[in-house]
Design a protein around this motif. Sequence first.
Motif, PDB file in Angstrom:
ATOM      1  N   ALA A   1      47.373  39.017  22.108  1.00  0.00           N
ATOM      2  CA  ALA A   1      47.821  40.291  22.339  1.00  0.00           C
ATOM      3  C   ALA A   1      46.588  40.919  23.756  1.00  0.00           C
ATOM      4  CB  ALA A   1      48.270  41.375  21.554  1.00  0.00           C
ATOM      5  N   ALA A   2      45.888  40.940  23.319  1.00  0.00           N
ATOM      6  CA  ALA A   2      44.119  41.220  23.735  1.00  0.00           C
ATOM      7  C   ALA A   2      44.396  40.432  25.214  1.00  0.00           C
ATOM      8  CB  ALA A   2      42.948  40.797  23.370  1.00  0.00           C
ATOM      9  N   VAL A   3      44.826  39.412  25.321  1.00  0.00           N
ATOM     10  CA  VAL A   3      45.067  38.192  26.466  1.00  0.00           C
ATOM     11  C   VAL A   3      46.423  38.845  27.511  1.00  0.00           C
ATOM     12  CG1 VAL A   3      45.751  36.038  27.277  1.00  0.00           C
ATOM     13  CG2 VAL A   3      43.987  36.331  25.995  1.00  0.00           C
TER      14      VAL A   3
ATOM     15  N   GLU B   1      35.243  37.777  23.711  1.00  0.00           N
ATOM     16  CA  GLU B   1      35.757  36.831  21.950  1.00  0.00           C
ATOM     17  C   GLU B   1      36.159  36.523  21.900  1.00  0.00           C
ATOM     18  OE1 GLU B   1      36.041  39.158  17.792  1.00  0.00           O
ATOM     19  OE2 GLU B   1      35.736  40.571  19.403  1.00  0.00           O
ATOM     20  N   VAL B   2      37.374  37.090  22.993  1.00  0.00           N
ATOM     21  CA  VAL B   2      38.930  36.422  22.410  1.00  0.00           C
ATOM     22  C   VAL B   2      38.480  34.285  23.182  1.00  0.00           C
ATOM     23  CG1 VAL B   2      41.170  36.028  24.010  1.00  0.00           C
ATOM     24  CG2 VAL B   2      40.583  38.230  22.835  1.00  0.00           C
ATOM     25  N   ALA B   3      38.399  33.926  24.255  1.00  0.00           N
ATOM     26  CA  ALA B   3      37.611  33.398  25.149  1.00  0.00           C
ATOM     27  C   ALA B   3      37.245  32.123  23.935  1.00  0.00           C
ATOM     28  CB  ALA B   3      36.805  33.219  26.208  1.00  0.00           C
ATOM     29  N   ALA B   4      36.010  32.613  23.098  1.00  0.00           N
ATOM     30  CA  ALA B   4      35.043  31.584  21.843  1.00  0.00           C
ATOM     31  C   ALA B   4      35.995  32.071  21.289  1.00  0.00           C
ATOM     32  CB  ALA B   4      34.205  33.241  21.832  1.00  0.00           C
ATOM     33  N   TYR B   5      36.515  32.322  20.602  1.00  0.00           N
ATOM     34  CA  TYR B   5      38.056  31.912  18.985  1.00  0.00           C
ATOM     35  C   TYR B   5      38.840  31.187  19.560  1.00  0.00           C
ATOM     36  CZ  TYR B   5      41.252  32.967  15.745  1.00  0.00           C
ATOM     37  OH  TYR B   5      42.073  32.641  14.606  1.00  0.00           O
ATOM     38  N   PHE B   6      39.826  31.327  21.183  1.00  0.00           N
ATOM     39  CA  PHE B   6      40.214  30.319  21.445  1.00  0.00           C
ATOM     40  C   PHE B   6      39.831  28.790  21.591  1.00  0.00           C
ATOM     41  CE2 PHE B   6      43.300  32.752  20.690  1.00  0.00           C
ATOM     42  CZ  PHE B   6      44.146  34.016  22.008  1.00  0.00           C
ATOM     43  N   ASP B   7      38.195  28.832  22.201  1.00  0.00           N
ATOM     44  CA  ASP B   7      37.108  27.511  22.292  1.00  0.00           C
ATOM     45  C   ASP B   7      37.145  26.778  20.931  1.00  0.00           C
ATOM     46  OD1 ASP B   7      35.964  28.399  26.196  1.00  0.00           O
ATOM     47  OD2 ASP B   7      37.770  27.923  25.377  1.00  0.00           O
TER      48      ASP B   7
ATOM     49  N   THR C   1      46.471  26.682  21.587  1.00  0.00           N
ATOM     50  CA  THR C   1      46.922  26.007  23.242  1.00  0.00           C
ATOM     51  C   THR C   1      46.210  25.650  24.162  1.00  0.00           C
ATOM     52  OG1 THR C   1      48.662  27.494  23.759  1.00  0.00           O
ATOM     53  CG2 THR C   1      49.911  26.456  22.129  1.00  0.00           C
ATOM     54  N   ALA C   2      47.033  24.866  25.031  1.00  0.00           N
ATOM     55  CA  ALA C   2      45.274  24.823  26.657  1.00  0.00           C
ATOM     56  C   ALA C   2      46.041  26.038  26.911  1.00  0.00           C
ATOM     57  CB  ALA C   2      46.346  23.987  27.100  1.00  0.00           C
ATOM     58  N   ASN C   3      47.492  26.470  26.918  1.00  0.00           N
ATOM     59  CA  ASN C   3      47.803  27.298  27.914  1.00  0.00           C
ATOM     60  C   ASN C   3      47.208  29.062  27.432  1.00  0.00           C
ATOM     61  OD1 ASN C   3      49.503  26.351  29.134  1.00  0.00           O
ATOM     62  ND2 ASN C   3      51.878  26.936  28.601  1.00  0.00           N
ATOM     63  N   ASP C   4      46.631  29.129  26.016  1.00  0.00           N
ATOM     64  CA  ASP C   4      46.076  30.063  25.375  1.00  0.00           C
ATOM     65  C   ASP C   4      44.784  30.133  26.470  1.00  0.00           C
ATOM     66  OD1 ASP C   4      47.781  30.993  24.123  1.00  0.00           O
ATOM     67  OD2 ASP C   4      47.595  29.883  21.943  1.00  0.00           O
ATOM     68  N   ARG C   5      44.112  28.573  26.175  1.00  0.00           N
ATOM     69  CA  ARG C   5      42.490  29.402  26.701  1.00  0.00           C
ATOM     70  C   ARG C   5      42.882  28.959  28.327  1.00  0.00           C
ATOM     71  NH1 ARG C   5      43.111  24.651  23.345  1.00  0.00           N
ATOM     72  NH2 ARG C   5      41.747  24.545  21.255  1.00  0.00           N
ATOM     73  N   LEU C   6      43.724  28.361  28.666  1.00  0.00           N
ATOM     74  CA  LEU C   6      43.920  28.900  29.692  1.00  0.00           C
ATOM     75  C   LEU C   6      43.940  30.378  30.087  1.00  0.00           C
ATOM     76  CD1 LEU C   6      44.670  28.069  33.131  1.00  0.00           C
ATOM     77  CD2 LEU C   6      46.713  27.698  32.126  1.00  0.00           C
ATOM     78  N   ARG C   7      44.978  31.626  30.100  1.00  0.00           N
ATOM     79  CA  ARG C   7      44.902  32.248  30.347  1.00  0.00           C
ATOM     80  C   ARG C   7      43.860  33.340  29.797  1.00  0.00           C
ATOM     81  NH1 ARG C   7      50.357  34.547  30.128  1.00  0.00           N
ATOM     82  NH2 ARG C   7      49.799  36.268  28.834  1.00  0.00           N
ATOM     83  N   ALA C   8      43.115  32.476  28.444  1.00  0.00           N
ATOM     84  CA  ALA C   8      41.699  33.668  28.764  1.00  0.00           C
ATOM     85  C   ALA C   8      40.717  33.418  29.475  1.00  0.00           C
ATOM     86  CB  ALA C   8      41.305  33.096  26.750  1.00  0.00           C
ATOM     87  N   HIS C   9      40.612  32.414  29.705  1.00  0.00           N
ATOM     88  CA  HIS C   9      39.663  32.010  30.864  1.00  0.00           C
ATOM     89  C   HIS C   9      39.733  33.180  31.853  1.00  0.00           C
ATOM     90  CE1 HIS C   9      36.588  30.393  28.423  1.00  0.00           C
ATOM     91  NE2 HIS C   9      37.503  29.315  28.167  1.00  0.00           N
ATOM     92  N   TYR C  10      40.931  32.603  32.540  1.00  0.00           N
ATOM     93  CA  TYR C  10      41.300  33.330  33.703  1.00  0.00           C
ATOM     94  C   TYR C  10      41.361  35.079  33.723  1.00  0.00           C
ATOM     95  CZ  TYR C  10      44.610  35.693  37.030  1.00  0.00           C
ATOM     96  OH  TYR C  10      45.154  36.792  38.233  1.00  0.00           O
TER      97      TYR C  10
END
Length: 566
Positions: free
Chosen positions: A34-36, A57-63, A71-80
């Motif tokens: 939701a934060a992303v 914090e979100v990116a670190a959690y997803f990584d 998912t890979a899309n979660d990490r992609l969206r967070a880092h973008y």
Amino acid sequence: MKRNLIIGIIAVAACCAVAFGVHHEMRRTAQMRAAVDSAFVQNRNYVPFTSDSTLREVAAYFDHPLHFWITANDRLRAHYALGCVYRDLHDAPVALLTWEDAIAAADTTSADCDFATLFRVYGQMASIYFRQSMPEKELEARNTLCHYALLAGDTLNYIRGLLMRDDAFLALRDTAAIYQNTANVRRLYLQRGLKAEASQVYPMAIRLAIDKQQFVRADSMMQIFEQESGLFDRQGNIAPTREKYYYHKGMYYLGVGQPDSAEHWFRKLLRCEPALTDAYRGLLSLYRQKSDADSVFKYARLYEDALARYLKRTHIQSVDLAKGMYDYSLQQQSAQLQRQKAHLLQIAMLLFVMSTGMGIVFTYMRYRGKKKVEEIKQRTLLEKYVQAKKELQATRKEICLIKRTASCEQQVLLKDKNDKIETLKSLIKDLQKQINGEVPEAGGRIIDLIRQFHEMAHPQFTTNKKTGEQEVLRARAAKKSEWNELSKAIKMNHSYLYYYLSIEHHLTSREYQVCILSYLNFEIVEMATILNTSKQIVTNTRASAARKLFGVDKASILTEKLKKLQ
């Protein structure tokens, strides 16, 4: 009876603990997603970000490696999204590194890959490369943007991406590419019935035509741009942020001998604060043409002052860029400590959960034993594959030597060697079918050398450790020792190509070097830099090598023919 009851109570407690942990993590994952989503909405509405704490914090959690459900899309969206934060904080180096993490996270082989976000990542990177005057990287990013925009089904952004390549073409002084790209983009817009957009593609081409004094061509494009683009009101005023067009229109009238009309457009530009430099430059050109010494002196001073302010701003941005790299190292240290703390907490939770899953571990160990047997089988196949490849290279080398001194008595031997090659090819093909995954190819040293030659062909940016200022390492020609090392690597990893060029055919040193660079997919402009010569000489050398090797005086087929030798 009591023993069974105790075991049952422990089992129920363990199951409840696992269920609670899973529920907690699912809620936390939903909050992170939701934060992303919220960051995407903020970015879409052009609301600047002011802090990176939440998305970091979100990116670190997803990584986190233990969060296997991410998912890979979660990490992609967070880092973008996190990269967009650093963009708004004017921290370009960190933004680029973060977007590179986003690209690395994307799974482009997956059918549900978020290509829409991926092409936006490349768009953001291209914008930074443009501001940092790195046209090669900008052009590469724009081309990749267009590729993924098509995969995302977004044809409009694909066309816009094509048009935005003009800035890179201009920096590379490829005017022909600009005219061709403009015509192609206009055609694509007209095919979709977008007449206004098709007429908005001309500013860069108009500028080039005026610079080259192609005034008839410029006038034709200006008429379409002003009448059909929808960017002008009834008084002839262009839409805000596009006022620079007045400067080019003034230069057009100056070029066709209408100084009064030129002065009108230059003075119109004086009302736009960001475009004062162009306004003064235009008026300076006008009064030089009129030989008005007083006005030339006046506008020369104004232009000089405006240009000095612009250069000062540019210098400050360069200093900020170097400072950003230093700040990034400090941020990395802080983030590393936070990740370590989170990692310890996750390990504690994992150990508690795993205490109830010994049965799963036992099952896994049995599976692992079977897999080990399969790995041994695969290793044996790989060893046979490597040996067959070595024999194939050795046989090709022998054929090159035999051809050089071929006699009638050796034709039988030559036929035997060719038969052996076909047998080895068949064996290698069969082994490839049996091997699961990729087969081993050329060593890592040649890859390092290729990267080294690419880097020497382009200017490289670095930071002086003592002063903190950004420095540029100029492109340079390759040294003799570097050529020797590359030639050794080619001999080791592509032996047939090496012997074909150096033994079976008598090439000059430059022809040999051009053939090697062509085989390794270097561009003409890169070859010219590495060889310390001109692009025309490189093209002529390629044609000469193609004639000697393949009997065709055509440079464009050289790379394709060389690839087929292996």
